[in-house]
Design an enzyme around this catalytic site. Structure first.
Site, short mmCIF file in Angstrom:
data_model
loop_
_atom_site.label_atom_id
_atom_site.label_comp_id
_atom_site.label_asym_id
_atom_site.label_seq_id
_atom_site.Cartn_x
_atom_site.Cartn_y
_atom_site.Cartn_z
N ALA A 251 0.57 -1.14 -0.14
CA ALA A 251 0.03 0.07 0.10
C ALA A 251 0.81 1.26 -0.13
O ALA A 251 0.37 2.22 -0.35
CB ALA A 251 -1.13 0.04 1.19
N CYS A 379 2.80 -0.07 -12.42
CA CYS A 379 3.14 1.20 -13.18
C CYS A 379 4.14 0.50 -14.20
O CYS A 379 5.04 1.16 -14.14
CB CYS A 379 3.35 2.02 -12.14
#
Length: 440
Positions: A251, A379
């Site tokens: 996270a 990403c």
């Protein structure tokens, strides 16, 4: 100026030795840091060309710091239109920087001669490097080869986008204000912005967060447009009236955790959010972000891939209704913001990180209830970390089905996927999203 060049060369040498750009800048004297960052990012975006030019000027590689200084000067000077300083000023100050460094002082004459030769023969030297793909695209050869194989139609666009600075994008807290109201607050202090999607604003120019109205009060967060897709993709359509268990695995630094919580707060949904982070120092950043925004989640320092270590019981022990897995990856999609990444990664990292992603998917999937959703994202623009990873997962998990998802998003935003149909060019990083549902 010589001090800036000296510090920039030192940061470049650190990155070449394997240190991240963030760490290299943190080690820079605070007063010099903003100027060094600007120069360093320009150097990293032109490093392939600079290294090729250095090889033309000095086939025998000089000592590391001297080479870093020479490449710094060449990266800043090779494109006259983009050069931050006048050519001879840059040469003089690079020589002064060499004289300031005891280990390089004896090489000052070499630096001077090399750079003055470059100024005399610029056109011919640049032309001599045009056949070098690393010089043309300013990415490692293996990276260019990988992109050409993965995205034969888009690889050039991706590389071009990577060499341009990314815009600063804000996510407006939907429980505290609206994009239109916040846009007026920005305009009042002469900061132009454009609406992006439902809750995003793209700034006309980057500004320190301290200048953003209400930042300390949690009115906005800095988050790229592609990253802002995570929460709505995972949560849209979930039952807001029923207590649900949500997990944000991997996270840190907490931007997506906060977005999940903002979404729940706006719906007044009784959802419990657990955030995992294996690194304790990075977990503190989640706490810091949530405190600023006035949000609360259960934050656990744990390996998402090892639920047997006890974190599942600590989070309540029951299956989750929704899981966000923003998996560790090569970060090949965020090179605009982190231009050091391309020079830090090695070809073998792709397979190594893909194996880690597969391990996390395998460990977390059993923790999802029947009918629940998992959003897998990276990403990255490499297919091994995106659609190839998901195809392999679906082949081995017959209880999983792929829901409509953006798939691979390319940096720069010229690909008009449905999920980003309102975005203009240059408004999002490279990303991959796959929304999976457990069917049995």
């Amino acid at each position: 100026m010589s001090r800036l060049l000296e510090a920039t060369a030192t940061a470049l040498q650190s990155i070449r030795a394997g240190q991240s750009g963030t760490a290299a800048l943190d080690a820079t004297q605070a007063a010099l840091r903003p100027g060094v960052q600007a120069l360093l990012f320009q150097v990293l975006r032109n490093l392939g060309r600079a290294q090729a030019l250095r090889s033309q000027l000095a086939p025998r590689k000089p000592p590391p710091w001297v080479d870093a200084l020479l490449c710094t000067a060449l990266a800043l000077a090779w494109d006259a239109e983009a050069a931050p300083y006048e050519p001879f000023t840059l040469v003089n100050q690079a020589v002064e920087a060499a004289k300031r460094n005891p280990s390089a002082r004896a090489q000052a004459a070499f630096i001077n001669a090399s750079l003055r030769r470059f100024l005399r023969e610029r056109q011919a030297l640049v032309a001599a490097t045009q056949g070098d793909e690393v010089a043309v695209w300013n990415h490692p050869a293996w990276w260019i080869k990988q992109l050409r194989r993965d995205h034969p139609q888009q690889w050039q666009h991706i590389l071009q986008a990577n060499n341009a600075p990314a815009p600063m994008v804000l996510r407006v807290s939907r429980s505290k204000t609206t994009p239109a109201l916040y846009q007026k607050a920005l305009a009042a202090i002469n900061i132009n912005s454009q609406l992006m999607g439902d809750w995003g604003l793209v700034l006309g120019r980057p500004v320190p967060v301290a200048q953003l109205p209400g930042f300390d009060q949690g009115l906005v967060s800095v988050q790229d447009a592609a990253a802002q897709l995570a929460a709505p993709l995972l949560l849209d359509g979930l039952d807001a009236g029923r207590p649900l268990r949500l997990l944000d695995a991997c996270a840190a630094p907490g931007g997506k955790t906060a977005h999940l919580l903002e979404w729940a707060a706006a719906l007044q949904a009784p959802w419990q959010v657990t955030a995992l982070e294996v690194d304790a120092a990075r977990a503190e950043r989640i706490h810091d972000n949530l405190r600023r925004l006035g949000l609360q989640a259960q934050v656990l320092v744990a390996d998402a891939g090892a639920p047997q270590d006890g974190w599942l019981q600590a989070s309540g022990g029951e299956p989750f209704d929704a899981i966000l897995l923003d998996a560790p990856c090569t970060a090949s999609g965020i090179v605009r913001r982190h231009p050091d990444v391309r020079w830090l990664r090695r070809a073998g990292d792709v397979a190594q990180l893909a194996a880690l992603q597969a391990r996390l998917l395998a460990a977390l999937w059993p923790l999802l209830r029947a009918g629940g959703r998992m959003l897998y994202c990276t990403c990255s623009v490499f297919r091994a970390e995106g659609d190839e990873q998901v195809r392999a997962f679906l082949a081995h998990n017959t209880d999983a089905r792929l829901l409509p998802s953006p798939g691979h998003l390319f940096p720069g935003g010229t690909d008009k996927r449905d999920a980003l149909q309102d975005n203009g060019p240059g408004e999002h990083d490279g990303f991959f999203y796959a929304l999976l549902q457990k069917t049995a």
